[in-house]
Design a protein around this motif. Structure first.
Motif, mmCIF file in Angstrom:
data_model
loop_
_atom_site.group_PDB
_atom_site.id
_atom_site.type_symbol
_atom_site.label_atom_id
_atom_site.label_comp_id
_atom_site.label_asym_id
_atom_site.label_seq_id
_atom_site.Cartn_x
_atom_site.Cartn_y
_atom_site.Cartn_z
ATOM 1 N N LEU A 35 0.870 -1.075 -0.284
ATOM 2 C CA LEU A 35 -0.170 0.034 0.087
ATOM 3 C C LEU A 35 0.898 1.137 -0.019
ATOM 4 C CD1 LEU A 35 -2.588 -1.089 2.669
ATOM 5 C CD2 LEU A 35 -2.746 -1.462 0.249
ATOM 6 N N SER A 36 0.497 2.383 -0.556
ATOM 7 C CA SER A 36 1.235 3.427 -0.543
ATOM 8 C C SER A 36 1.145 4.049 0.809
ATOM 9 C CB SER A 36 0.344 4.701 -1.354
ATOM 10 O OG SER A 36 -0.711 4.989 -0.690
ATOM 11 N N PRO A 37 2.076 4.867 1.339
ATOM 12 C CA PRO A 37 1.955 5.520 2.570
ATOM 13 C C PRO A 37 0.985 6.205 3.000
ATOM 14 C CG PRO A 37 4.551 5.856 1.403
ATOM 15 C CD PRO A 37 3.287 5.342 0.289
ATOM 16 N N GLU A 38 0.404 6.827 1.981
ATOM 17 C CA GLU A 38 -0.707 7.747 2.260
ATOM 18 C C GLU A 38 -2.057 6.645 2.673
ATOM 19 O OE1 GLU A 38 0.888 7.902 -0.612
ATOM 20 O OE2 GLU A 38 2.010 10.028 -0.173
ATOM 21 N N GLU A 39 -2.176 5.689 1.911
ATOM 22 C CA GLU A 39 -3.132 4.562 2.052
ATOM 23 C C GLU A 39 -2.982 3.982 3.742
ATOM 24 O OE1 GLU A 39 -3.901 2.773 -2.093
ATOM 25 O OE2 GLU A 39 -2.318 2.372 -1.345
ATOM 26 N N GLU A 40 -1.866 3.698 4.023
ATOM 27 C CA GLU A 40 -1.303 3.173 5.213
ATOM 28 C C GLU A 40 -1.905 4.236 6.278
ATOM 29 O OE1 GLU A 40 1.833 0.564 6.126
ATOM 30 O OE2 GLU A 40 2.056 0.013 4.358
ATOM 31 N N ALA A 41 -1.194 5.362 6.371
ATOM 32 C CA ALA A 41 -1.656 6.393 7.054
ATOM 33 C C ALA A 41 -3.112 6.542 7.204
ATOM 34 C CB ALA A 41 -1.003 7.662 6.785
ATOM 35 N N GLN A 42 -3.725 6.757 6.199
ATOM 36 C CA GLN A 42 -5.385 6.843 6.332
ATOM 37 C C GLN A 42 -5.959 5.694 7.167
ATOM 38 O OE1 GLN A 42 -7.373 7.446 2.745
ATOM 39 N NE2 GLN A 42 -9.458 7.597 3.446
ATOM 40 N N ILE A 43 -5.429 4.431 6.862
ATOM 41 C CA ILE A 43 -6.209 3.128 7.355
ATOM 42 C C ILE A 43 -5.727 3.411 9.059
ATOM 43 C CG2 ILE A 43 -6.042 0.799 7.735
ATOM 44 C CD1 ILE A 43 -5.757 0.915 4.552
ATOM 45 N N ALA A 44 -4.294 3.953 9.225
ATOM 46 C CA ALA A 44 -3.995 3.697 10.753
ATOM 47 C C ALA A 44 -4.688 4.702 11.442
ATOM 48 C CB ALA A 44 -2.516 4.185 10.622
ATOM 49 N N GLU A 45 -5.133 5.720 11.074
ATOM 50 C CA GLU A 45 -6.018 6.925 11.632
ATOM 51 C C GLU A 45 -7.545 6.622 11.852
ATOM 52 O OE1 GLU A 45 -5.412 10.421 9.245
ATOM 53 O OE2 GLU A 45 -3.442 10.582 9.939
ATOM 54 N N MET A 46 -8.119 5.360 11.176
ATOM 55 C CA MET A 46 -9.410 5.196 11.344
ATOM 56 C C MET A 46 -9.808 4.919 12.710
ATOM 57 S SD MET A 46 -10.181 2.961 7.814
ATOM 58 C CE MET A 46 -10.013 3.808 6.222
ATOM 59 N N LYS A 47 -10.917 5.076 12.900
ATOM 60 C CA LYS A 47 -11.598 4.695 14.385
ATOM 61 C C LYS A 47 -12.315 3.415 14.116
ATOM 62 C CE LYS A 47 -13.280 9.332 15.849
ATOM 63 N NZ LYS A 47 -12.662 10.077 15.744
ATOM 64 N N GLU A 48 -12.464 2.633 15.228
ATOM 65 C CA GLU A 48 -12.987 1.428 15.052
ATOM 66 C C GLU A 48 -14.404 1.022 14.194
ATOM 67 O OE1 GLU A 48 -13.656 -2.450 18.324
ATOM 68 O OE2 GLU A 48 -13.224 -0.463 19.011
ATOM 69 N N ALA A 49 -15.073 1.772 14.218
ATOM 70 C CA ALA A 49 -16.221 1.747 13.306
ATOM 71 C C ALA A 49 -15.774 1.683 11.735
ATOM 72 C CB ALA A 49 -17.353 2.750 13.357
ATOM 73 N N GLN A 50 -14.926 2.664 11.543
ATOM 74 C CA GLN A 50 -14.363 2.608 10.016
ATOM 75 C C GLN A 50 -13.847 1.570 9.716
ATOM 76 O OE1 GLN A 50 -12.209 6.431 10.915
ATOM 77 N NE2 GLN A 50 -13.370 7.265 9.125
ATOM 78 N N LEU A 51 -12.900 0.973 10.617
ATOM 79 C CA LEU A 51 -12.113 -0.224 10.329
ATOM 80 C C LEU A 51 -13.160 -1.411 10.015
ATOM 81 C CD1 LEU A 51 -9.199 0.129 12.993
ATOM 82 C CD2 LEU A 51 -9.018 0.341 10.440
ATOM 83 N N GLU A 52 -14.175 -1.431 10.912
ATOM 84 C CA GLU A 52 -15.262 -2.427 10.666
ATOM 85 C C GLU A 52 -15.939 -2.370 9.443
ATOM 86 O OE1 GLU A 52 -19.235 -3.798 12.704
ATOM 87 O OE2 GLU A 52 -17.854 -2.843 13.824
ATOM 88 N N ARG A 53 -16.159 -1.166 9.032
ATOM 89 C CA ARG A 53 -16.698 -1.029 7.502
ATOM 90 C C ARG A 53 -16.001 -1.301 6.419
ATOM 91 N NH1 ARG A 53 -19.094 3.501 10.241
ATOM 92 N NH2 ARG A 53 -17.361 4.912 9.211
ATOM 93 N N LEU A 54 -14.492 -0.912 6.874
ATOM 94 C CA LEU A 54 -13.463 -1.309 5.557
ATOM 95 C C LEU A 54 -13.356 -2.997 5.657
ATOM 96 C CD1 LEU A 54 -11.221 -0.954 3.823
ATOM 97 C CD2 LEU A 54 -9.937 -0.431 5.459
ATOM 98 N N GLY A 55 -13.349 -3.519 6.658
ATOM 99 C CA GLY A 55 -13.400 -5.124 6.614
ATOM 100 C C GLY A 55 -14.311 -5.636 5.852
ATOM 101 N N LYS A 56 -15.674 -5.167 5.982
ATOM 102 C CA LYS A 56 -16.821 -5.764 5.482
ATOM 103 C C LYS A 56 -16.658 -5.458 3.881
ATOM 104 C CE LYS A 56 -19.821 -5.534 9.269
ATOM 105 N NZ LYS A 56 -21.119 -4.919 10.014
ATOM 106 N N ALA A 57 -16.360 -4.210 3.475
ATOM 107 C CA ALA A 57 -16.113 -3.820 2.135
ATOM 108 C C ALA A 57 -14.978 -4.524 1.487
ATOM 109 C CB ALA A 57 -15.989 -2.203 2.006
ATOM 110 N N LEU A 58 -14.044 -4.968 2.269
ATOM 111 C CA LEU A 58 -12.900 -5.572 1.782
ATOM 112 C C LEU A 58 -13.277 -6.919 0.878
ATOM 113 C CD1 LEU A 58 -9.919 -6.451 1.108
ATOM 114 C CD2 LEU A 58 -9.928 -7.031 3.620
ATOM 115 N N LEU A 59 -14.306 -7.460 1.390
ATOM 116 C CA LEU A 59 -14.918 -8.911 1.145
ATOM 117 C C LEU A 59 -15.425 -8.580 -0.305
ATOM 118 C CD1 LEU A 59 -16.651 -10.019 4.308
ATOM 119 C CD2 LEU A 59 -14.482 -10.760 3.318
ATOM 120 N N ASP A 60 -15.975 -7.486 -0.822
ATOM 121 C CA ASP A 60 -16.801 -7.235 -2.231
ATOM 122 C C ASP A 60 -15.637 -6.607 -3.085
ATOM 123 O OD1 ASP A 60 -18.958 -8.099 -1.188
ATOM 124 O OD2 ASP A 60 -19.576 -6.232 -0.458
ATOM 125 N N PHE A 61 -14.320 -6.274 -2.461
ATOM 126 C CA PHE A 61 -13.435 -5.607 -3.447
ATOM 127 C C PHE A 61 -13.028 -6.632 -4.656
ATOM 128 C CE2 PHE A 61 -11.440 -2.350 -0.051
ATOM 129 C CZ PHE A 61 -12.658 -1.909 0.027
#
Length: 79
Positions: A35-61
């Motif tokens: 991942l790009s440093p920007e992508e990693e930084a954006q993910i690192a700053e996410m709150k728990e609810a955002q991380l949960e949404r990303l985890g669910k969305a990942l299944l459809d990517f």
């Protein structure tokens, strides 16, 4: 006593968030490569609810662009 319990709860909550973040990063890197440093930084700053949404969305990517689109949309929604 109550203060110590509060600190402990906060520590547990932060530990869960970090664990979820680390797992998502590992899955994303495995699936799409580095991942790009920007992508990693954006993910690192996410709150728990955002991380949960990303985890669910990942299944459809279907491809890397889906991740990029999701992160762009997520960034706009949090501003």
């Amino acid at each position: 006593m109550e203060l110590t319990t509060s600190w402990k709860r906060e520590g547990i909550k932060e530990g869960r968030r970090e664990g979820r973040r680390d797992l998502l990063l590992m899955q994303l890197i495995h699936r799409f490569g580095a991942l790009s440093p920007e992508e990693e930084a954006q993910i690192a700053e996410m709150k728990e609810a955002q991380l949960e949404r990303l985890g669910k969305a990942l299944l459809d990517f279907k491809n890397r662009q889906d991740l990029t689109n999701w992160l762009t949309k997520s960034r706009r929604l949090t501003k």
